[in-house]
Design an enzyme around this catalytic site. Structure first.
Site, PDB file in Angstrom:
ATOM      1  N   ASP A 116      41.317  44.289  33.902  1.00 53.84           N
ATOM      2  CA  ASP A 116      41.085  43.014  34.606  1.00 53.84           C
ATOM      3  C   ASP A 116      42.418  42.295  34.775  1.00 53.84           C
ATOM      4  O   ASP A 116      43.136  42.042  33.810  1.00 53.84           O
ATOM      5  CB  ASP A 116      40.092  42.151  33.805  1.00 53.84           C
ATOM      6  CG  ASP A 116      39.666  40.895  34.567  1.00 53.84           C
ATOM      7  OD1 ASP A 116      38.452  40.713  34.744  1.00 53.84           O
ATOM      8  OD2 ASP A 116      40.540  40.104  34.964  1.00 53.84           O
ATOM      9  N   ASP A 121      39.258  42.040  41.153  1.00 51.93           N
ATOM     10  CA  ASP A 121      40.379  42.275  40.240  1.00 51.93           C
ATOM     11  C   ASP A 121      40.002  43.029  38.974  1.00 51.93           C
ATOM     12  O   ASP A 121      40.739  42.990  38.001  1.00 51.93           O
ATOM     13  CB  ASP A 121      41.059  40.943  39.885  1.00 51.93           C
ATOM     14  CG  ASP A 121      40.389  40.232  38.735  1.00 51.93           C
ATOM     15  OD1 ASP A 121      39.147  40.329  38.619  1.00 51.93           O
ATOM     16  OD2 ASP A 121      41.099  39.597  37.945  1.00 51.93           O
ATOM     17  N   GLU A 122      38.859  43.711  38.973  1.00 53.51           N
ATOM     18  CA  GLU A 122      38.516  44.442  37.748  1.00 53.51           C
ATOM     19  C   GLU A 122      37.830  45.758  38.050  1.00 53.51           C
ATOM     20  O   GLU A 122      37.171  45.912  39.081  1.00 53.51           O
ATOM     21  CB  GLU A 122      37.642  43.596  36.820  1.00 53.51           C
ATOM     22  CG  GLU A 122      36.298  43.332  37.384  1.00 53.51           C
ATOM     23  CD  GLU A 122      35.434  42.425  36.519  1.00 53.51           C
ATOM     24  OE1 GLU A 122      35.186  42.757  35.351  1.00 53.51           O
ATOM     25  OE2 GLU A 122      34.990  41.398  37.059  1.00 53.51           O
TER      26      GLU A 122
HETATM   27  N1  DCP Z   1      37.197  33.961  41.497  1.00 56.06           N
HETATM   28  C1  DCP Z   1      36.621  33.020  42.353  1.00 56.06           C
HETATM   29  N2  DCP Z   1      35.615  32.205  41.892  1.00 56.06           N
HETATM   30  C2  DCP Z   1      35.179  32.309  40.609  1.00 56.06           C
HETATM   31  C3  DCP Z   1      35.745  33.272  39.751  1.00 56.06           C
HETATM   32  C4  DCP Z   1      36.769  34.075  40.225  1.00 56.06           C
HETATM   33  O1  DCP Z   1      37.020  32.930  43.511  1.00 56.06           O
HETATM   34  N3  DCP Z   1      34.211  31.499  40.178  1.00 56.06           N
HETATM   35  C5  DCP Z   1      38.317  34.798  42.014  1.00 56.06           C
HETATM   36  C6  DCP Z   1      39.643  34.191  41.641  1.00 56.06           C
HETATM   37  C7  DCP Z   1      40.156  35.048  40.530  1.00 56.06           C
HETATM   38  C8  DCP Z   1      39.518  36.381  40.814  1.00 56.06           C
HETATM   39  O2  DCP Z   1      38.275  36.098  41.444  1.00 56.06           O
HETATM   40  O3  DCP Z   1      41.570  35.115  40.522  1.00 56.06           O
HETATM   41  C9  DCP Z   1      39.297  37.208  39.573  1.00 56.06           C
HETATM   42  O4  DCP Z   1      38.388  36.560  38.710  1.00 56.06           O
HETATM   43  P1  DCP Z   1      38.582  36.542  37.142  1.00 56.06           P
HETATM   44  O5  DCP Z   1      37.330  36.019  36.573  1.00 56.06           O
HETATM   45  O6  DCP Z   1      39.072  37.868  36.673  1.00 56.06           O
HETATM   46  O7  DCP Z   1      39.705  35.427  36.903  1.00 56.06           O
HETATM   47  P2  DCP Z   1      41.277  35.542  36.929  1.00 56.06           P
HETATM   48  O8  DCP Z   1      41.727  36.918  37.221  1.00 56.06           O
HETATM   49  O9  DCP Z   1      41.788  34.493  37.856  1.00 56.06           O
HETATM   50  O10 DCP Z   1      41.687  35.111  35.477  1.00 56.06           O
HETATM   51  P3  DCP Z   1      41.565  35.960  34.118  1.00 56.06           P
HETATM   52  O11 DCP Z   1      42.963  36.107  33.643  1.00 56.06           O
HETATM   53  O12 DCP Z   1      40.733  35.117  33.213  1.00 56.06           O
HETATM   54  O13 DCP Z   1      40.915  37.266  34.460  1.00 56.06           O
HETATM   55 MG    MG Z   2      40.946  38.540  36.191  1.00 59.71          MG
END
Ligand code: DCP
Ligand code: MG
Length: 394
Positions: free
Chosen positions: A9, A107-108
Site C-alpha cells: 500500500d 494504490d494497493e
Molecule cells: N482516497 C480518496 N478518498 C478516500 C480515501 C482514499 O480519494 N476516502 C484516495 C487518496 C489516497 C488514495 O486513495 O491517496 C489511497 O488511499 P489510502 O487509504 O491508501 O490512503 P493514502 O495512500 O493516501 O495514505 P496511507 O499512507 O494511509 O495509505
Molecule cells: Mg495508501
C-alpha cells in the site's frame, strides 16, 4: 504449506505524488481534495500528507474542517490522470515479481509470492526488493505487510506506515493480532465496535476467545466471520482480475452518488466505451462483469457468461444494467462502477456466420445517440479511469 502473501500500500499516495512532482510542496502539511479554494472550498479531503495528519486531517473529511485544523496547510486539487499513471507503474513493478497480483484500489495490491521464492527469495526479501524498486524508480514509498494470508498481510502493511515493513511469520498470526484494537478487523463498523465494547471486547485477542457459536448468536453470519479473522484465519486466494485477458472501463464518482439514474447513465457510457474498444481490438467478450464499489470502499463484482460472445452495446447494455441492478440498493452511496468484458474470443475463433449477421455487429443508432447525450451530460463530472488489463503487462 503456508502461503506467502504480500499487501503493498502506497504511503499518502496522492499527496506523495504531488510532493514528488512539486518540490515546493515537500515537507509541508499538504491536503489533496476536490474544490480546495485555498482550503475554503466545499469538497472533501482525498488524502493528506503525514505532516498534515499530525493536525488531525484525514481522508473523507470536509476540506473546510481540514482548513480549520491547519490553516497554513497547502491545498491542491487531485490530478486523477497522473495518479492513475503512477498506479499503473506501481502495478508494473509488482508484476516483475509474480503474475499473481490482485489490485484492490488505486494504490494497493495483494501478491501471492509463494512461487517466486527460487527467483526472488522469501516474502521478506521480495517485500524489500519491491520497496527498493518503488523508491528507486518512482521516488515514492510503499508500506508492505507479509503474512500467510490476505487479512493479516493487510493489517501488517498498515501497522508501521509510512515506509513500513511488517513480517508476520506463519503460525504467529493470532498472537500478532491479539493486542490490536477491534476496529482493525475488516467489516467492523462503528456500530459493531460499540456493541463489542459494551461487552468489554476492545482487542482482537479478546474477540478470538469468544466461542464461534456465541459470536454468531450476537452478530449473525458476520460474527462467525469476524471470529475467524480474529483468530488470524483467512483462506481467500489472491484473485487476478482478468487473468484470462479482459478489457474494462470504470468511473469513480466525485463526489460519491446515490442517484440511480446518474449511475446507470454512467454505466451505459462505459458499456459504449468497452464495446468500441472490443471492436477496435477485434475481439468479443463471452463474459460481462460489473464492478461496484460503495462509498466505504467495499467492492463487489457480478459476472455472467453470455450465450453468444458480444461486442456491441446493444448486446452488453441490458446485461450490464441487470448485473448492476443485482448489486445496487436504493440509497447506497456509490463510489465507482466499472464494466469488463472477459473471456475474450479472438476474431478467428468466432463462428464465420456471426460476422455477417445483419444486426448483431451494429449498435442501434438511437441507443448510440442516447449514450452520446449521456456522455455529454455526465462525462465531465465523472473521473474516468480506463484500463486495459492484461494486455500491457510485463
Ligand atoms: N482516497 C480518496 N478518498 C478516500 C480515501 C482514499 O480519494 N476516502 C484516495 C487518496 C489516497 C488514495 O486513495 O491517496 C489511497 O488511499 P489510502 O487509504 O491508501 O490512503 P493514502 O495512500 O493516501 O495514505 P496511507 O499512507 O494511509 O495509505
Ligand atoms: Mg495508501
Amino acid at each position: 504449506l503456508p502461503r506467502t502473501i504480500l499487501h503493498v500500500d502506497m504511503d499518502a499516495f496522492y499527496a506523495a505524488i504531488e510532493a514528488r512532482d512539486h518540490p515546493e510542496l515537500r515537507g509541508q502539511p499538504l491536503v489533496v481534495g476536490s474544490d480546495p479554494k485555498g482550503g475554503k472550498g466545499r469538497g472533501i479531503v482525498a488524502t493528506a500528507s503525514y505532516e498534515a495528519r499530525r493536525f488531525g486531517i484525514h481522508s473523507a473529511q470536509p476540506i473546510s474542517t481540514a482548513y480549520r485544523l491547519c490553516p497554513h496547510a497547502l491545498f491542491v486539487r487531485p490530478d486523477m490522470k497522473r495518479y492513475a499513471e503512477v498506479s499503473a507503474s506501481v502495478i508494473r513493478i509488482l508484476h516483475g515479481f509474480t503474475d499473481l497480483v490482485e489490485q484492490v484500489s488505486i494504490d494497493e495490491a495483494f501478491l501471492d509470492v509463494g512461487g517466486s521464492r527460487r527467483l526472488f527469495g522469501d516474502g521478506a526479501a521480495v517485500a524489500r526488493s519491491i520497496k527498493a524498486r518503488i523508491r528507486g524508480e518512482l521516488e515514492l514509498t510503499a508500506s508492505v505487510g507479509v503474512a500467510a494470508n490476505k487479512f493479516v498481510a493487510k493489517v501488517a502493511s498498515d501497522l508501521e506506515k509510512p515506509d513500513g515493513l511488517v513480517i508476520v511469520p506463519p503460525g504467529e498470526e493470532r498472537a500478532f493480532l491479539a493486542p490490536l484494537p477491534i476496529r482493525r478487523l475488516w467489516g467492523v463498523g462503528a456500530r459493531t465496535e460499540e456493541a463489542l465494547a459494551r461487552a468489554g471486547i476492545r482487542r482482537i485477542g479478546q474477540l478470538a476467545e469468544v466461542p464461534a457459536a456465541d459470536l454468531e448468536r450476537w452478530l449473525g453470519a458476520t460474527g462467525e466471520h469476524l471470529g475467524s479473522l480474529a483468530r488470524g484465519l483467512d483462506d481467500r486466494p489472491v484473485v487476478v482480475e482478468g487473468s484470462n485477458r479482459s478489457i474494462g472501463h470504470e468511473t469513480t464518482f466525485d463526489p460519491d452518488t446515490a442517484d440511480r439514474g446518474q449511475i446507470e447513465a454512467t454505466l451505459l457510457a462505459l458499456v459504449e466505451k468497452l464495446t468500441r474498444r472490443l471492436r477496435q481490438h477485434g475481439v468479443a467478450a463471452r463474459t460481462i462483469a460489473v464492478k461496484f464499489r460503495r462509498a466505504d470502499f467495499s467492492t463487489c463484482t457480478r459476472r455472467i457468461t453470455l450465450p453468444e460472445p458480444a461486442d456491441t452495446s446493444e448486446q452488453v447494455a441490458p446485461v450490464a444494467l441487470r448485473l448492476f441492478g443485482a448489486l445496487f440498493g436504493e440509497g447506497t452511496l456509490v463510489r465507482l462502477v466499472g464494466v469488463y468484458g472477459t473471456n475474450l474470443v479472438p476474431p478467428g475463433a468466432r463462428p464465420q456466420l456471426e460476422l455477417f449477421a445483419p444486426q448483431a455487429a451494429r449498435p442501434r443508432r438511437e441507443l448510440a445517440a442516447a449514450v452520446d447525450a449521456i456522455t455529454r451530460r455526465f462525462g465531465e463530472q465523472a473521473i474516468t479511469r480506463a484500463r486495459l488489463v492484461g494486455k500491457r503487462r510485463g
